[in-house]
Design a protein around this motif. Sequence first.
Motif, mmCIF file in Angstrom:
data_model
loop_
_atom_site.group_PDB
_atom_site.id
_atom_site.type_symbol
_atom_site.label_atom_id
_atom_site.label_comp_id
_atom_site.label_asym_id
_atom_site.label_seq_id
_atom_site.Cartn_x
_atom_site.Cartn_y
_atom_site.Cartn_z
ATOM 1 N N TYR A 106 0.838 -1.205 0.000
ATOM 2 C CA TYR A 106 0.000 0.000 0.000
ATOM 3 C C TYR A 106 0.876 1.260 0.000
ATOM 4 O O TYR A 106 0.648 2.188 -0.786
ATOM 5 N N GLU A 110 0.662 3.695 -3.183
ATOM 6 C CA GLU A 110 -0.036 4.949 -2.925
ATOM 7 C C GLU A 110 0.909 6.107 -2.622
ATOM 8 O O GLU A 110 0.510 7.264 -2.642
ATOM 9 N N ASN A 177 -5.072 0.314 -8.758
ATOM 10 C CA ASN A 177 -4.125 1.412 -8.998
ATOM 11 C C ASN A 177 -3.512 1.357 -10.386
ATOM 12 O O ASN A 177 -3.073 2.380 -10.910
#
Length: 583
Positions: A106, A110, A177
Amino acid sequence: MNFNLVTQVETCYSFIHQNQDFLRFVYYSHIPTIFIALSIGIFVFLKDTSALVNRLLLGIAITFSLWASFDLAIWNYYDSRLIMFAWSLLGILNVLLFILSLYFVYAFIERKDVRLRKKIILGLVLLPAVLMTPTSFNLINFDIANCQATEGAYFTGYYYLVGFFIALWIIFLAFSNCIEAKNNSKRQIILLTIGVEFFLMSFFATGFLNSYLVGAGFITDVVSFEIEQYGLFGMTFFMGMLAYLIVKYRAFDIKMVGAQALIVGLIVLVASQFAFIQNSTNKILNGIALFLITVFGYVLIKSIKREVAQKDALEVANYEIGERKDQLQKISDHLAVANAKLKELDTAKSEFVSIVAHQLQGPPTTVKGYTMLLFENSYGELTPDQKEILQKIYNANEQQIAFVNDLLNVSRLESGRVVFAFEDCQIENVCQEVVDNLFIKSKNKGLYLDYKKADKLLPKISVDIAKIREAITNLVDNAIKYTKKGGVSLTVKICNENNNNCVDSRHVRIIVSDTGIGIPSTEIPHLFSKFSRGKDVKRLNAGGTGLGLYVVKMIVNGNKGKVWIESDGEGKGTKFIMELPIV
């Protein structure tokens, strides 16, 4: 644990130590992977200790190394207390490893930390493992017959369930993503996901398969636990993928450390095989592989260093160019502001000149009127001496009027208040009017004024007739003013030349040539500037404002033409050349 159980456990593991081939494989599966994981984890962490992804990667490396170390202790030590302690912690380390892997993916994708809500969820996932580890839900008993601990079904099922769902969660996170990511970011996400999923799934699948086979009774010999040992090699693949990301995309902002760690890890991994290879042929092949990896690794590191140096130099150059660009932009902005202020000042100056010129226009006009009345004997007969003095007054007043008119023209032209009224005309007729108006003036100075028309009627041109007449008049009057003997010629014709000074389109050429004082080449570029006059005008006592040629240039430019001066030097006369485009 009672004494008999301790004795039986230690007896059971003494049997394991008698199987040297199995132990060599355990060493090979655990020690190199621990070394590789810690090497890359520590290197990445030391590169930037404040970066979240770097800290999480180090956490993954340490957690995996602890799991592998405890598992290694289980197979290598006789002390039952150490064996049972290490075995009891494997479950919590397993869950923690999956949670850290999700957290790491993550943060990497991100580029930020997870929200507090997600941290709480991850903490709640880990909490049952922490609470159940010291209880009978974790380890129920020890199976002496098979030399293995009896794991609690609920606890075992829990951490396998956690591993399965976290693996799916990572895939979903990467896929969501990848949809909006750009090319380079998309490739990094895909490669990272492949590496971490291969590691987690191999770690999960081999452990799950081993537990299932034991529970179903398919495995009864402890040595058959080697299936689980293969799962640890997924960490090597994961770290290799991270090293590739470091080399290819400079992940974690690392240039060389990851590549070097990868090569060293591969060398250690291959070299460690000598610990359990028995066949001499395999040893030779392994030695050749080790040699090739060392050589090619050295070549790879060297080429990467060269590439990194080139990229660094390019980045420095781009940074300096960017800095220069910013500096130039700031300078440009300052110049734009200064230019705007200069334009405001120039406009204010032009308006001031216009106001002053208007105020100056009245008195000279009045003086001219009364001077004419005196010449006409309206106030009585004048003597010759009085008329001579009156003539000087009249001439001086005419110069004042000409100066004021030039100031007004310049002010109007520079402020943009002049509107050019274009209309078709025969330029030779305009030239004839100029010659007729200035013929007497040239005759009174004892000069000739010739007008050389074209052999045939010229094509019409579109100009502001009044302003072009004024410009031609200024040129002819200027030629007469600076000529002592000889005369002035005005020529008009179609120009068939094509030099740098010529108007781009088809055009007529008007030439005003004189036999006057001439102009040095150093002065020619400045004569069309405001208040500019040749140096020799003083000895001629020629009156002039220095604005006439400046007005001529602005008028000709406003009519889409060109004007310039040619002279062979002092005493050799001057040519004023004007070109205007044909309709």
